[in-house]
Design a protein around this motif. Structure first.
Motif, short mmCIF file in Angstrom:
data_model
loop_
_atom_site.label_atom_id
_atom_site.label_comp_id
_atom_site.label_asym_id
_atom_site.label_seq_id
_atom_site.Cartn_x
_atom_site.Cartn_y
_atom_site.Cartn_z
N ALA A 106 -6.90 1.66 9.99
CA ALA A 106 -5.69 1.48 9.19
C ALA A 106 -5.05 0.12 9.35
N PHE A 107 -5.57 -0.72 10.25
CA PHE A 107 -4.87 -1.96 10.55
C PHE A 107 -5.51 -3.21 9.94
N PHE A 108 -6.81 -3.39 10.13
CA PHE A 108 -7.42 -4.68 9.78
C PHE A 108 -7.41 -4.94 8.27
N PRO A 109 -8.04 -4.10 7.42
CA PRO A 109 -8.01 -4.40 5.98
C PRO A 109 -6.60 -4.46 5.38
N PRO A 110 -5.71 -3.49 5.67
CA PRO A 110 -4.36 -3.59 5.07
C PRO A 110 -3.58 -4.82 5.52
N MET A 111 -3.67 -5.19 6.80
CA MET A 111 -2.90 -6.35 7.27
C MET A 111 -3.52 -7.67 6.81
N ILE A 112 -4.85 -7.71 6.70
CA ILE A 112 -5.48 -8.90 6.11
C ILE A 112 -5.05 -9.04 4.66
N ALA A 113 -5.05 -7.94 3.92
CA ALA A 113 -4.61 -7.98 2.52
C ALA A 113 -3.15 -8.40 2.42
N ALA A 114 -2.32 -7.89 3.32
CA ALA A 114 -0.90 -8.27 3.31
C ALA A 114 -0.73 -9.76 3.58
N ALA A 115 -1.50 -10.29 4.53
CA ALA A 115 -1.40 -11.71 4.86
C ALA A 115 -1.83 -12.58 3.69
N THR A 116 -2.92 -12.22 3.04
CA THR A 116 -3.38 -13.04 1.91
C THR A 116 -2.39 -13.02 0.77
N ALA A 117 -1.63 -11.93 0.64
CA ALA A 117 -0.63 -11.86 -0.42
C ALA A 117 0.53 -12.82 -0.18
#
Length: 408
Positions: A118-129
């Motif tokens: 639940a952490f790596f893909p969502p937080m990577i996506a949040a950072a790129t946004a």
């Protein structure tokens, strides 16, 4: 300070939260390596049976990362990481109370893996946004948490198990996960609508050229991205997992052999920052290809090592290479497919990488059991590493933001 300046500065809060979450999530999962011997001694469960929970972790985390990433595209990252944080602490507490090997494998192998995804893909996506510029550096900093985990959570687990027992250690790590992650999750928020080019991202749904997840999955570019990610992880996972055993077989004392991991971990931190900055300056594709080529060559070079100094030298290069390339896949996904489905797209690529990570340790064990040496592991990993380079070379130039890639 203007509203825009405050929002622009807040993007670094998102990066810090992402690094913390990946550190605690991955560190909690990998604490099993520290607790393996105490669990086996206390319960009588086989080490192979306990270790199989880690294989389940990789497989479940990969599938879960795709699901959590897709959910974050719809609901936002905050609700996803909060749910994952709550589930991670609960899973560790339940695992500490298990009394049979089967229940331990189910809770630790499946539920902890589900939460860790639940952490790596969502937080990577949040950072790129949040980042239009310095995106490579931002993604690399979020992924630094993965490299920091063995130097923070693992020593904490070792201290706990030496002072108490494995059950208390796992229980404490579960509670600490709640204490650290739940407040951090409340800091996660969506980027504002763009008011300039200083770094605050545009509203994801309004970006021109964005793909839906279904459209992205049909493109050859996604096949190349997922295939490269899979081969990259399949190439380095076996050598990483079996490095200590290989070093001991080469005559390195056991305690010194363990220190090779620390060298790799430190080099990986530097590699994430170095290659992230280079990607921002030189472009993602050439840096990725160079990193993959360095990884493959170093894997082959391990066949010629004979002393600890040579292991340290190769570990420095190896850690820099494999640690540095890992965040670049997220940058490529964002640049090719846009932000709207970033969680699902990167989650799908991460699922492919997790399968590669799960194969390496098993393959290395089979090679050693069959041939009594690790040579064929490194030869095979070298070949897989070269295949990753070849596929990465097939990445086309990055698309302009006013033109979409064409689905296959």
């Amino acid at each position: 300070m203007s509203q825009f300046s405050r929002e622009s500065s807040y993007r670094w809060v998102i990066v810090a939260v992402g690094a913390l979450m990946t550190c605690v999530g991955i560190g909690a999962m990998f604490s099993l390596a520290i607790l393996l011997q105490p669990i086996s001694a206390d319960t009588g469960w086989s080490r192979a049976g306990i270790s199989s929970a880690m294989t389940l972790n990789f497989l479940v985390m990969g599938v879960a990362g795709f699901g959590w990433g897709a959910l974050s595209d719809r609901l936002g990252a905050r609700i996803v990481v909060l749910a994952g944080s709550a589930l991670l602490g609960l899973a560790l507490i339940l695992a500490s109370r298990t009394t049979t090997l089967g229940s331990f494998q189910l809770v630790y192998g499946v539920v902890v893996g589900l939460a860790a995804g639940a952490f790596f893909p969502p937080m990577i996506a949040a950072a790129t946004a949040w980042f239009e510029t310095k995106r490579g550096l931002a993604v690399s900093l979020v992924s630094v948490g993965v490299g920091v985990a063995p130097m923070t959570v693992s020593p904490f687990a070792a201290w706990l198990v030496s002072a108490y027992d494995w059950r208390m250690a796992m229980l404490t790590i579960g509670i600490a996960s709640w204490v650290l992650l739940l407040p951090a999750g409340l800091l996660v928020r969506q980027p504002p609508v763009a008011a300039g080019d200083g770094g605050a991202a545009r509203e994801p749904a309004e970006e021109a050229g964005d793909f839906s997840a279904a459209a992205a999955f049909r493109t050859p570019q996604f096949a190349i991205l997922a295939g490269t990610f899979f081969l990259c992880c399949a190439a380095h996972s076996g050598p990483i997992f079996h490095m200590v055993s290989y070093a001991i077989a080469c005559g390195v004392p056991a305690l010194a052999a363990v220190s090779i991991y620390s060298v790799e971990g430190l080099a990986g931190l530097g590699g994430r920052l170095l290659l992230g900055v280079l990607a921002d300056r030189l472009g993602v594709k050439p840096v990725l290809v160079a990193g993959l080529l360095a990884q493959a060559l170093v894997i082959a070079a391990y066949l010629a090592v004979s002393n600890l100094g040579e292991f340290y030298l190769l570990a420095t290069i190896f850690g820099t290479a494999y640690g540095g390339v890992m965040p670049l896949y997220a940058v490529l996904a964002r640049e090719y497919f846009g932000q709207s489905a970033m969680g699902a797209v990167f989650g799908g690529a991460t699922m492919a990488s997790s399968i590669g990570m799960a194969l390496g340790p098993w393959a290395g064990g089979w090679v050693f059991d069959t041939f009594s040496v690790y040579d064929w592991l490194f030869i095979g990993s070298f070949g897989i590493g070269l295949a990753a380079v070849a596929i990465a070379l097939a990445f086309p130039p990055l698309p302009s933001r006013d033109a979409k890639l064409q689905p296959a």
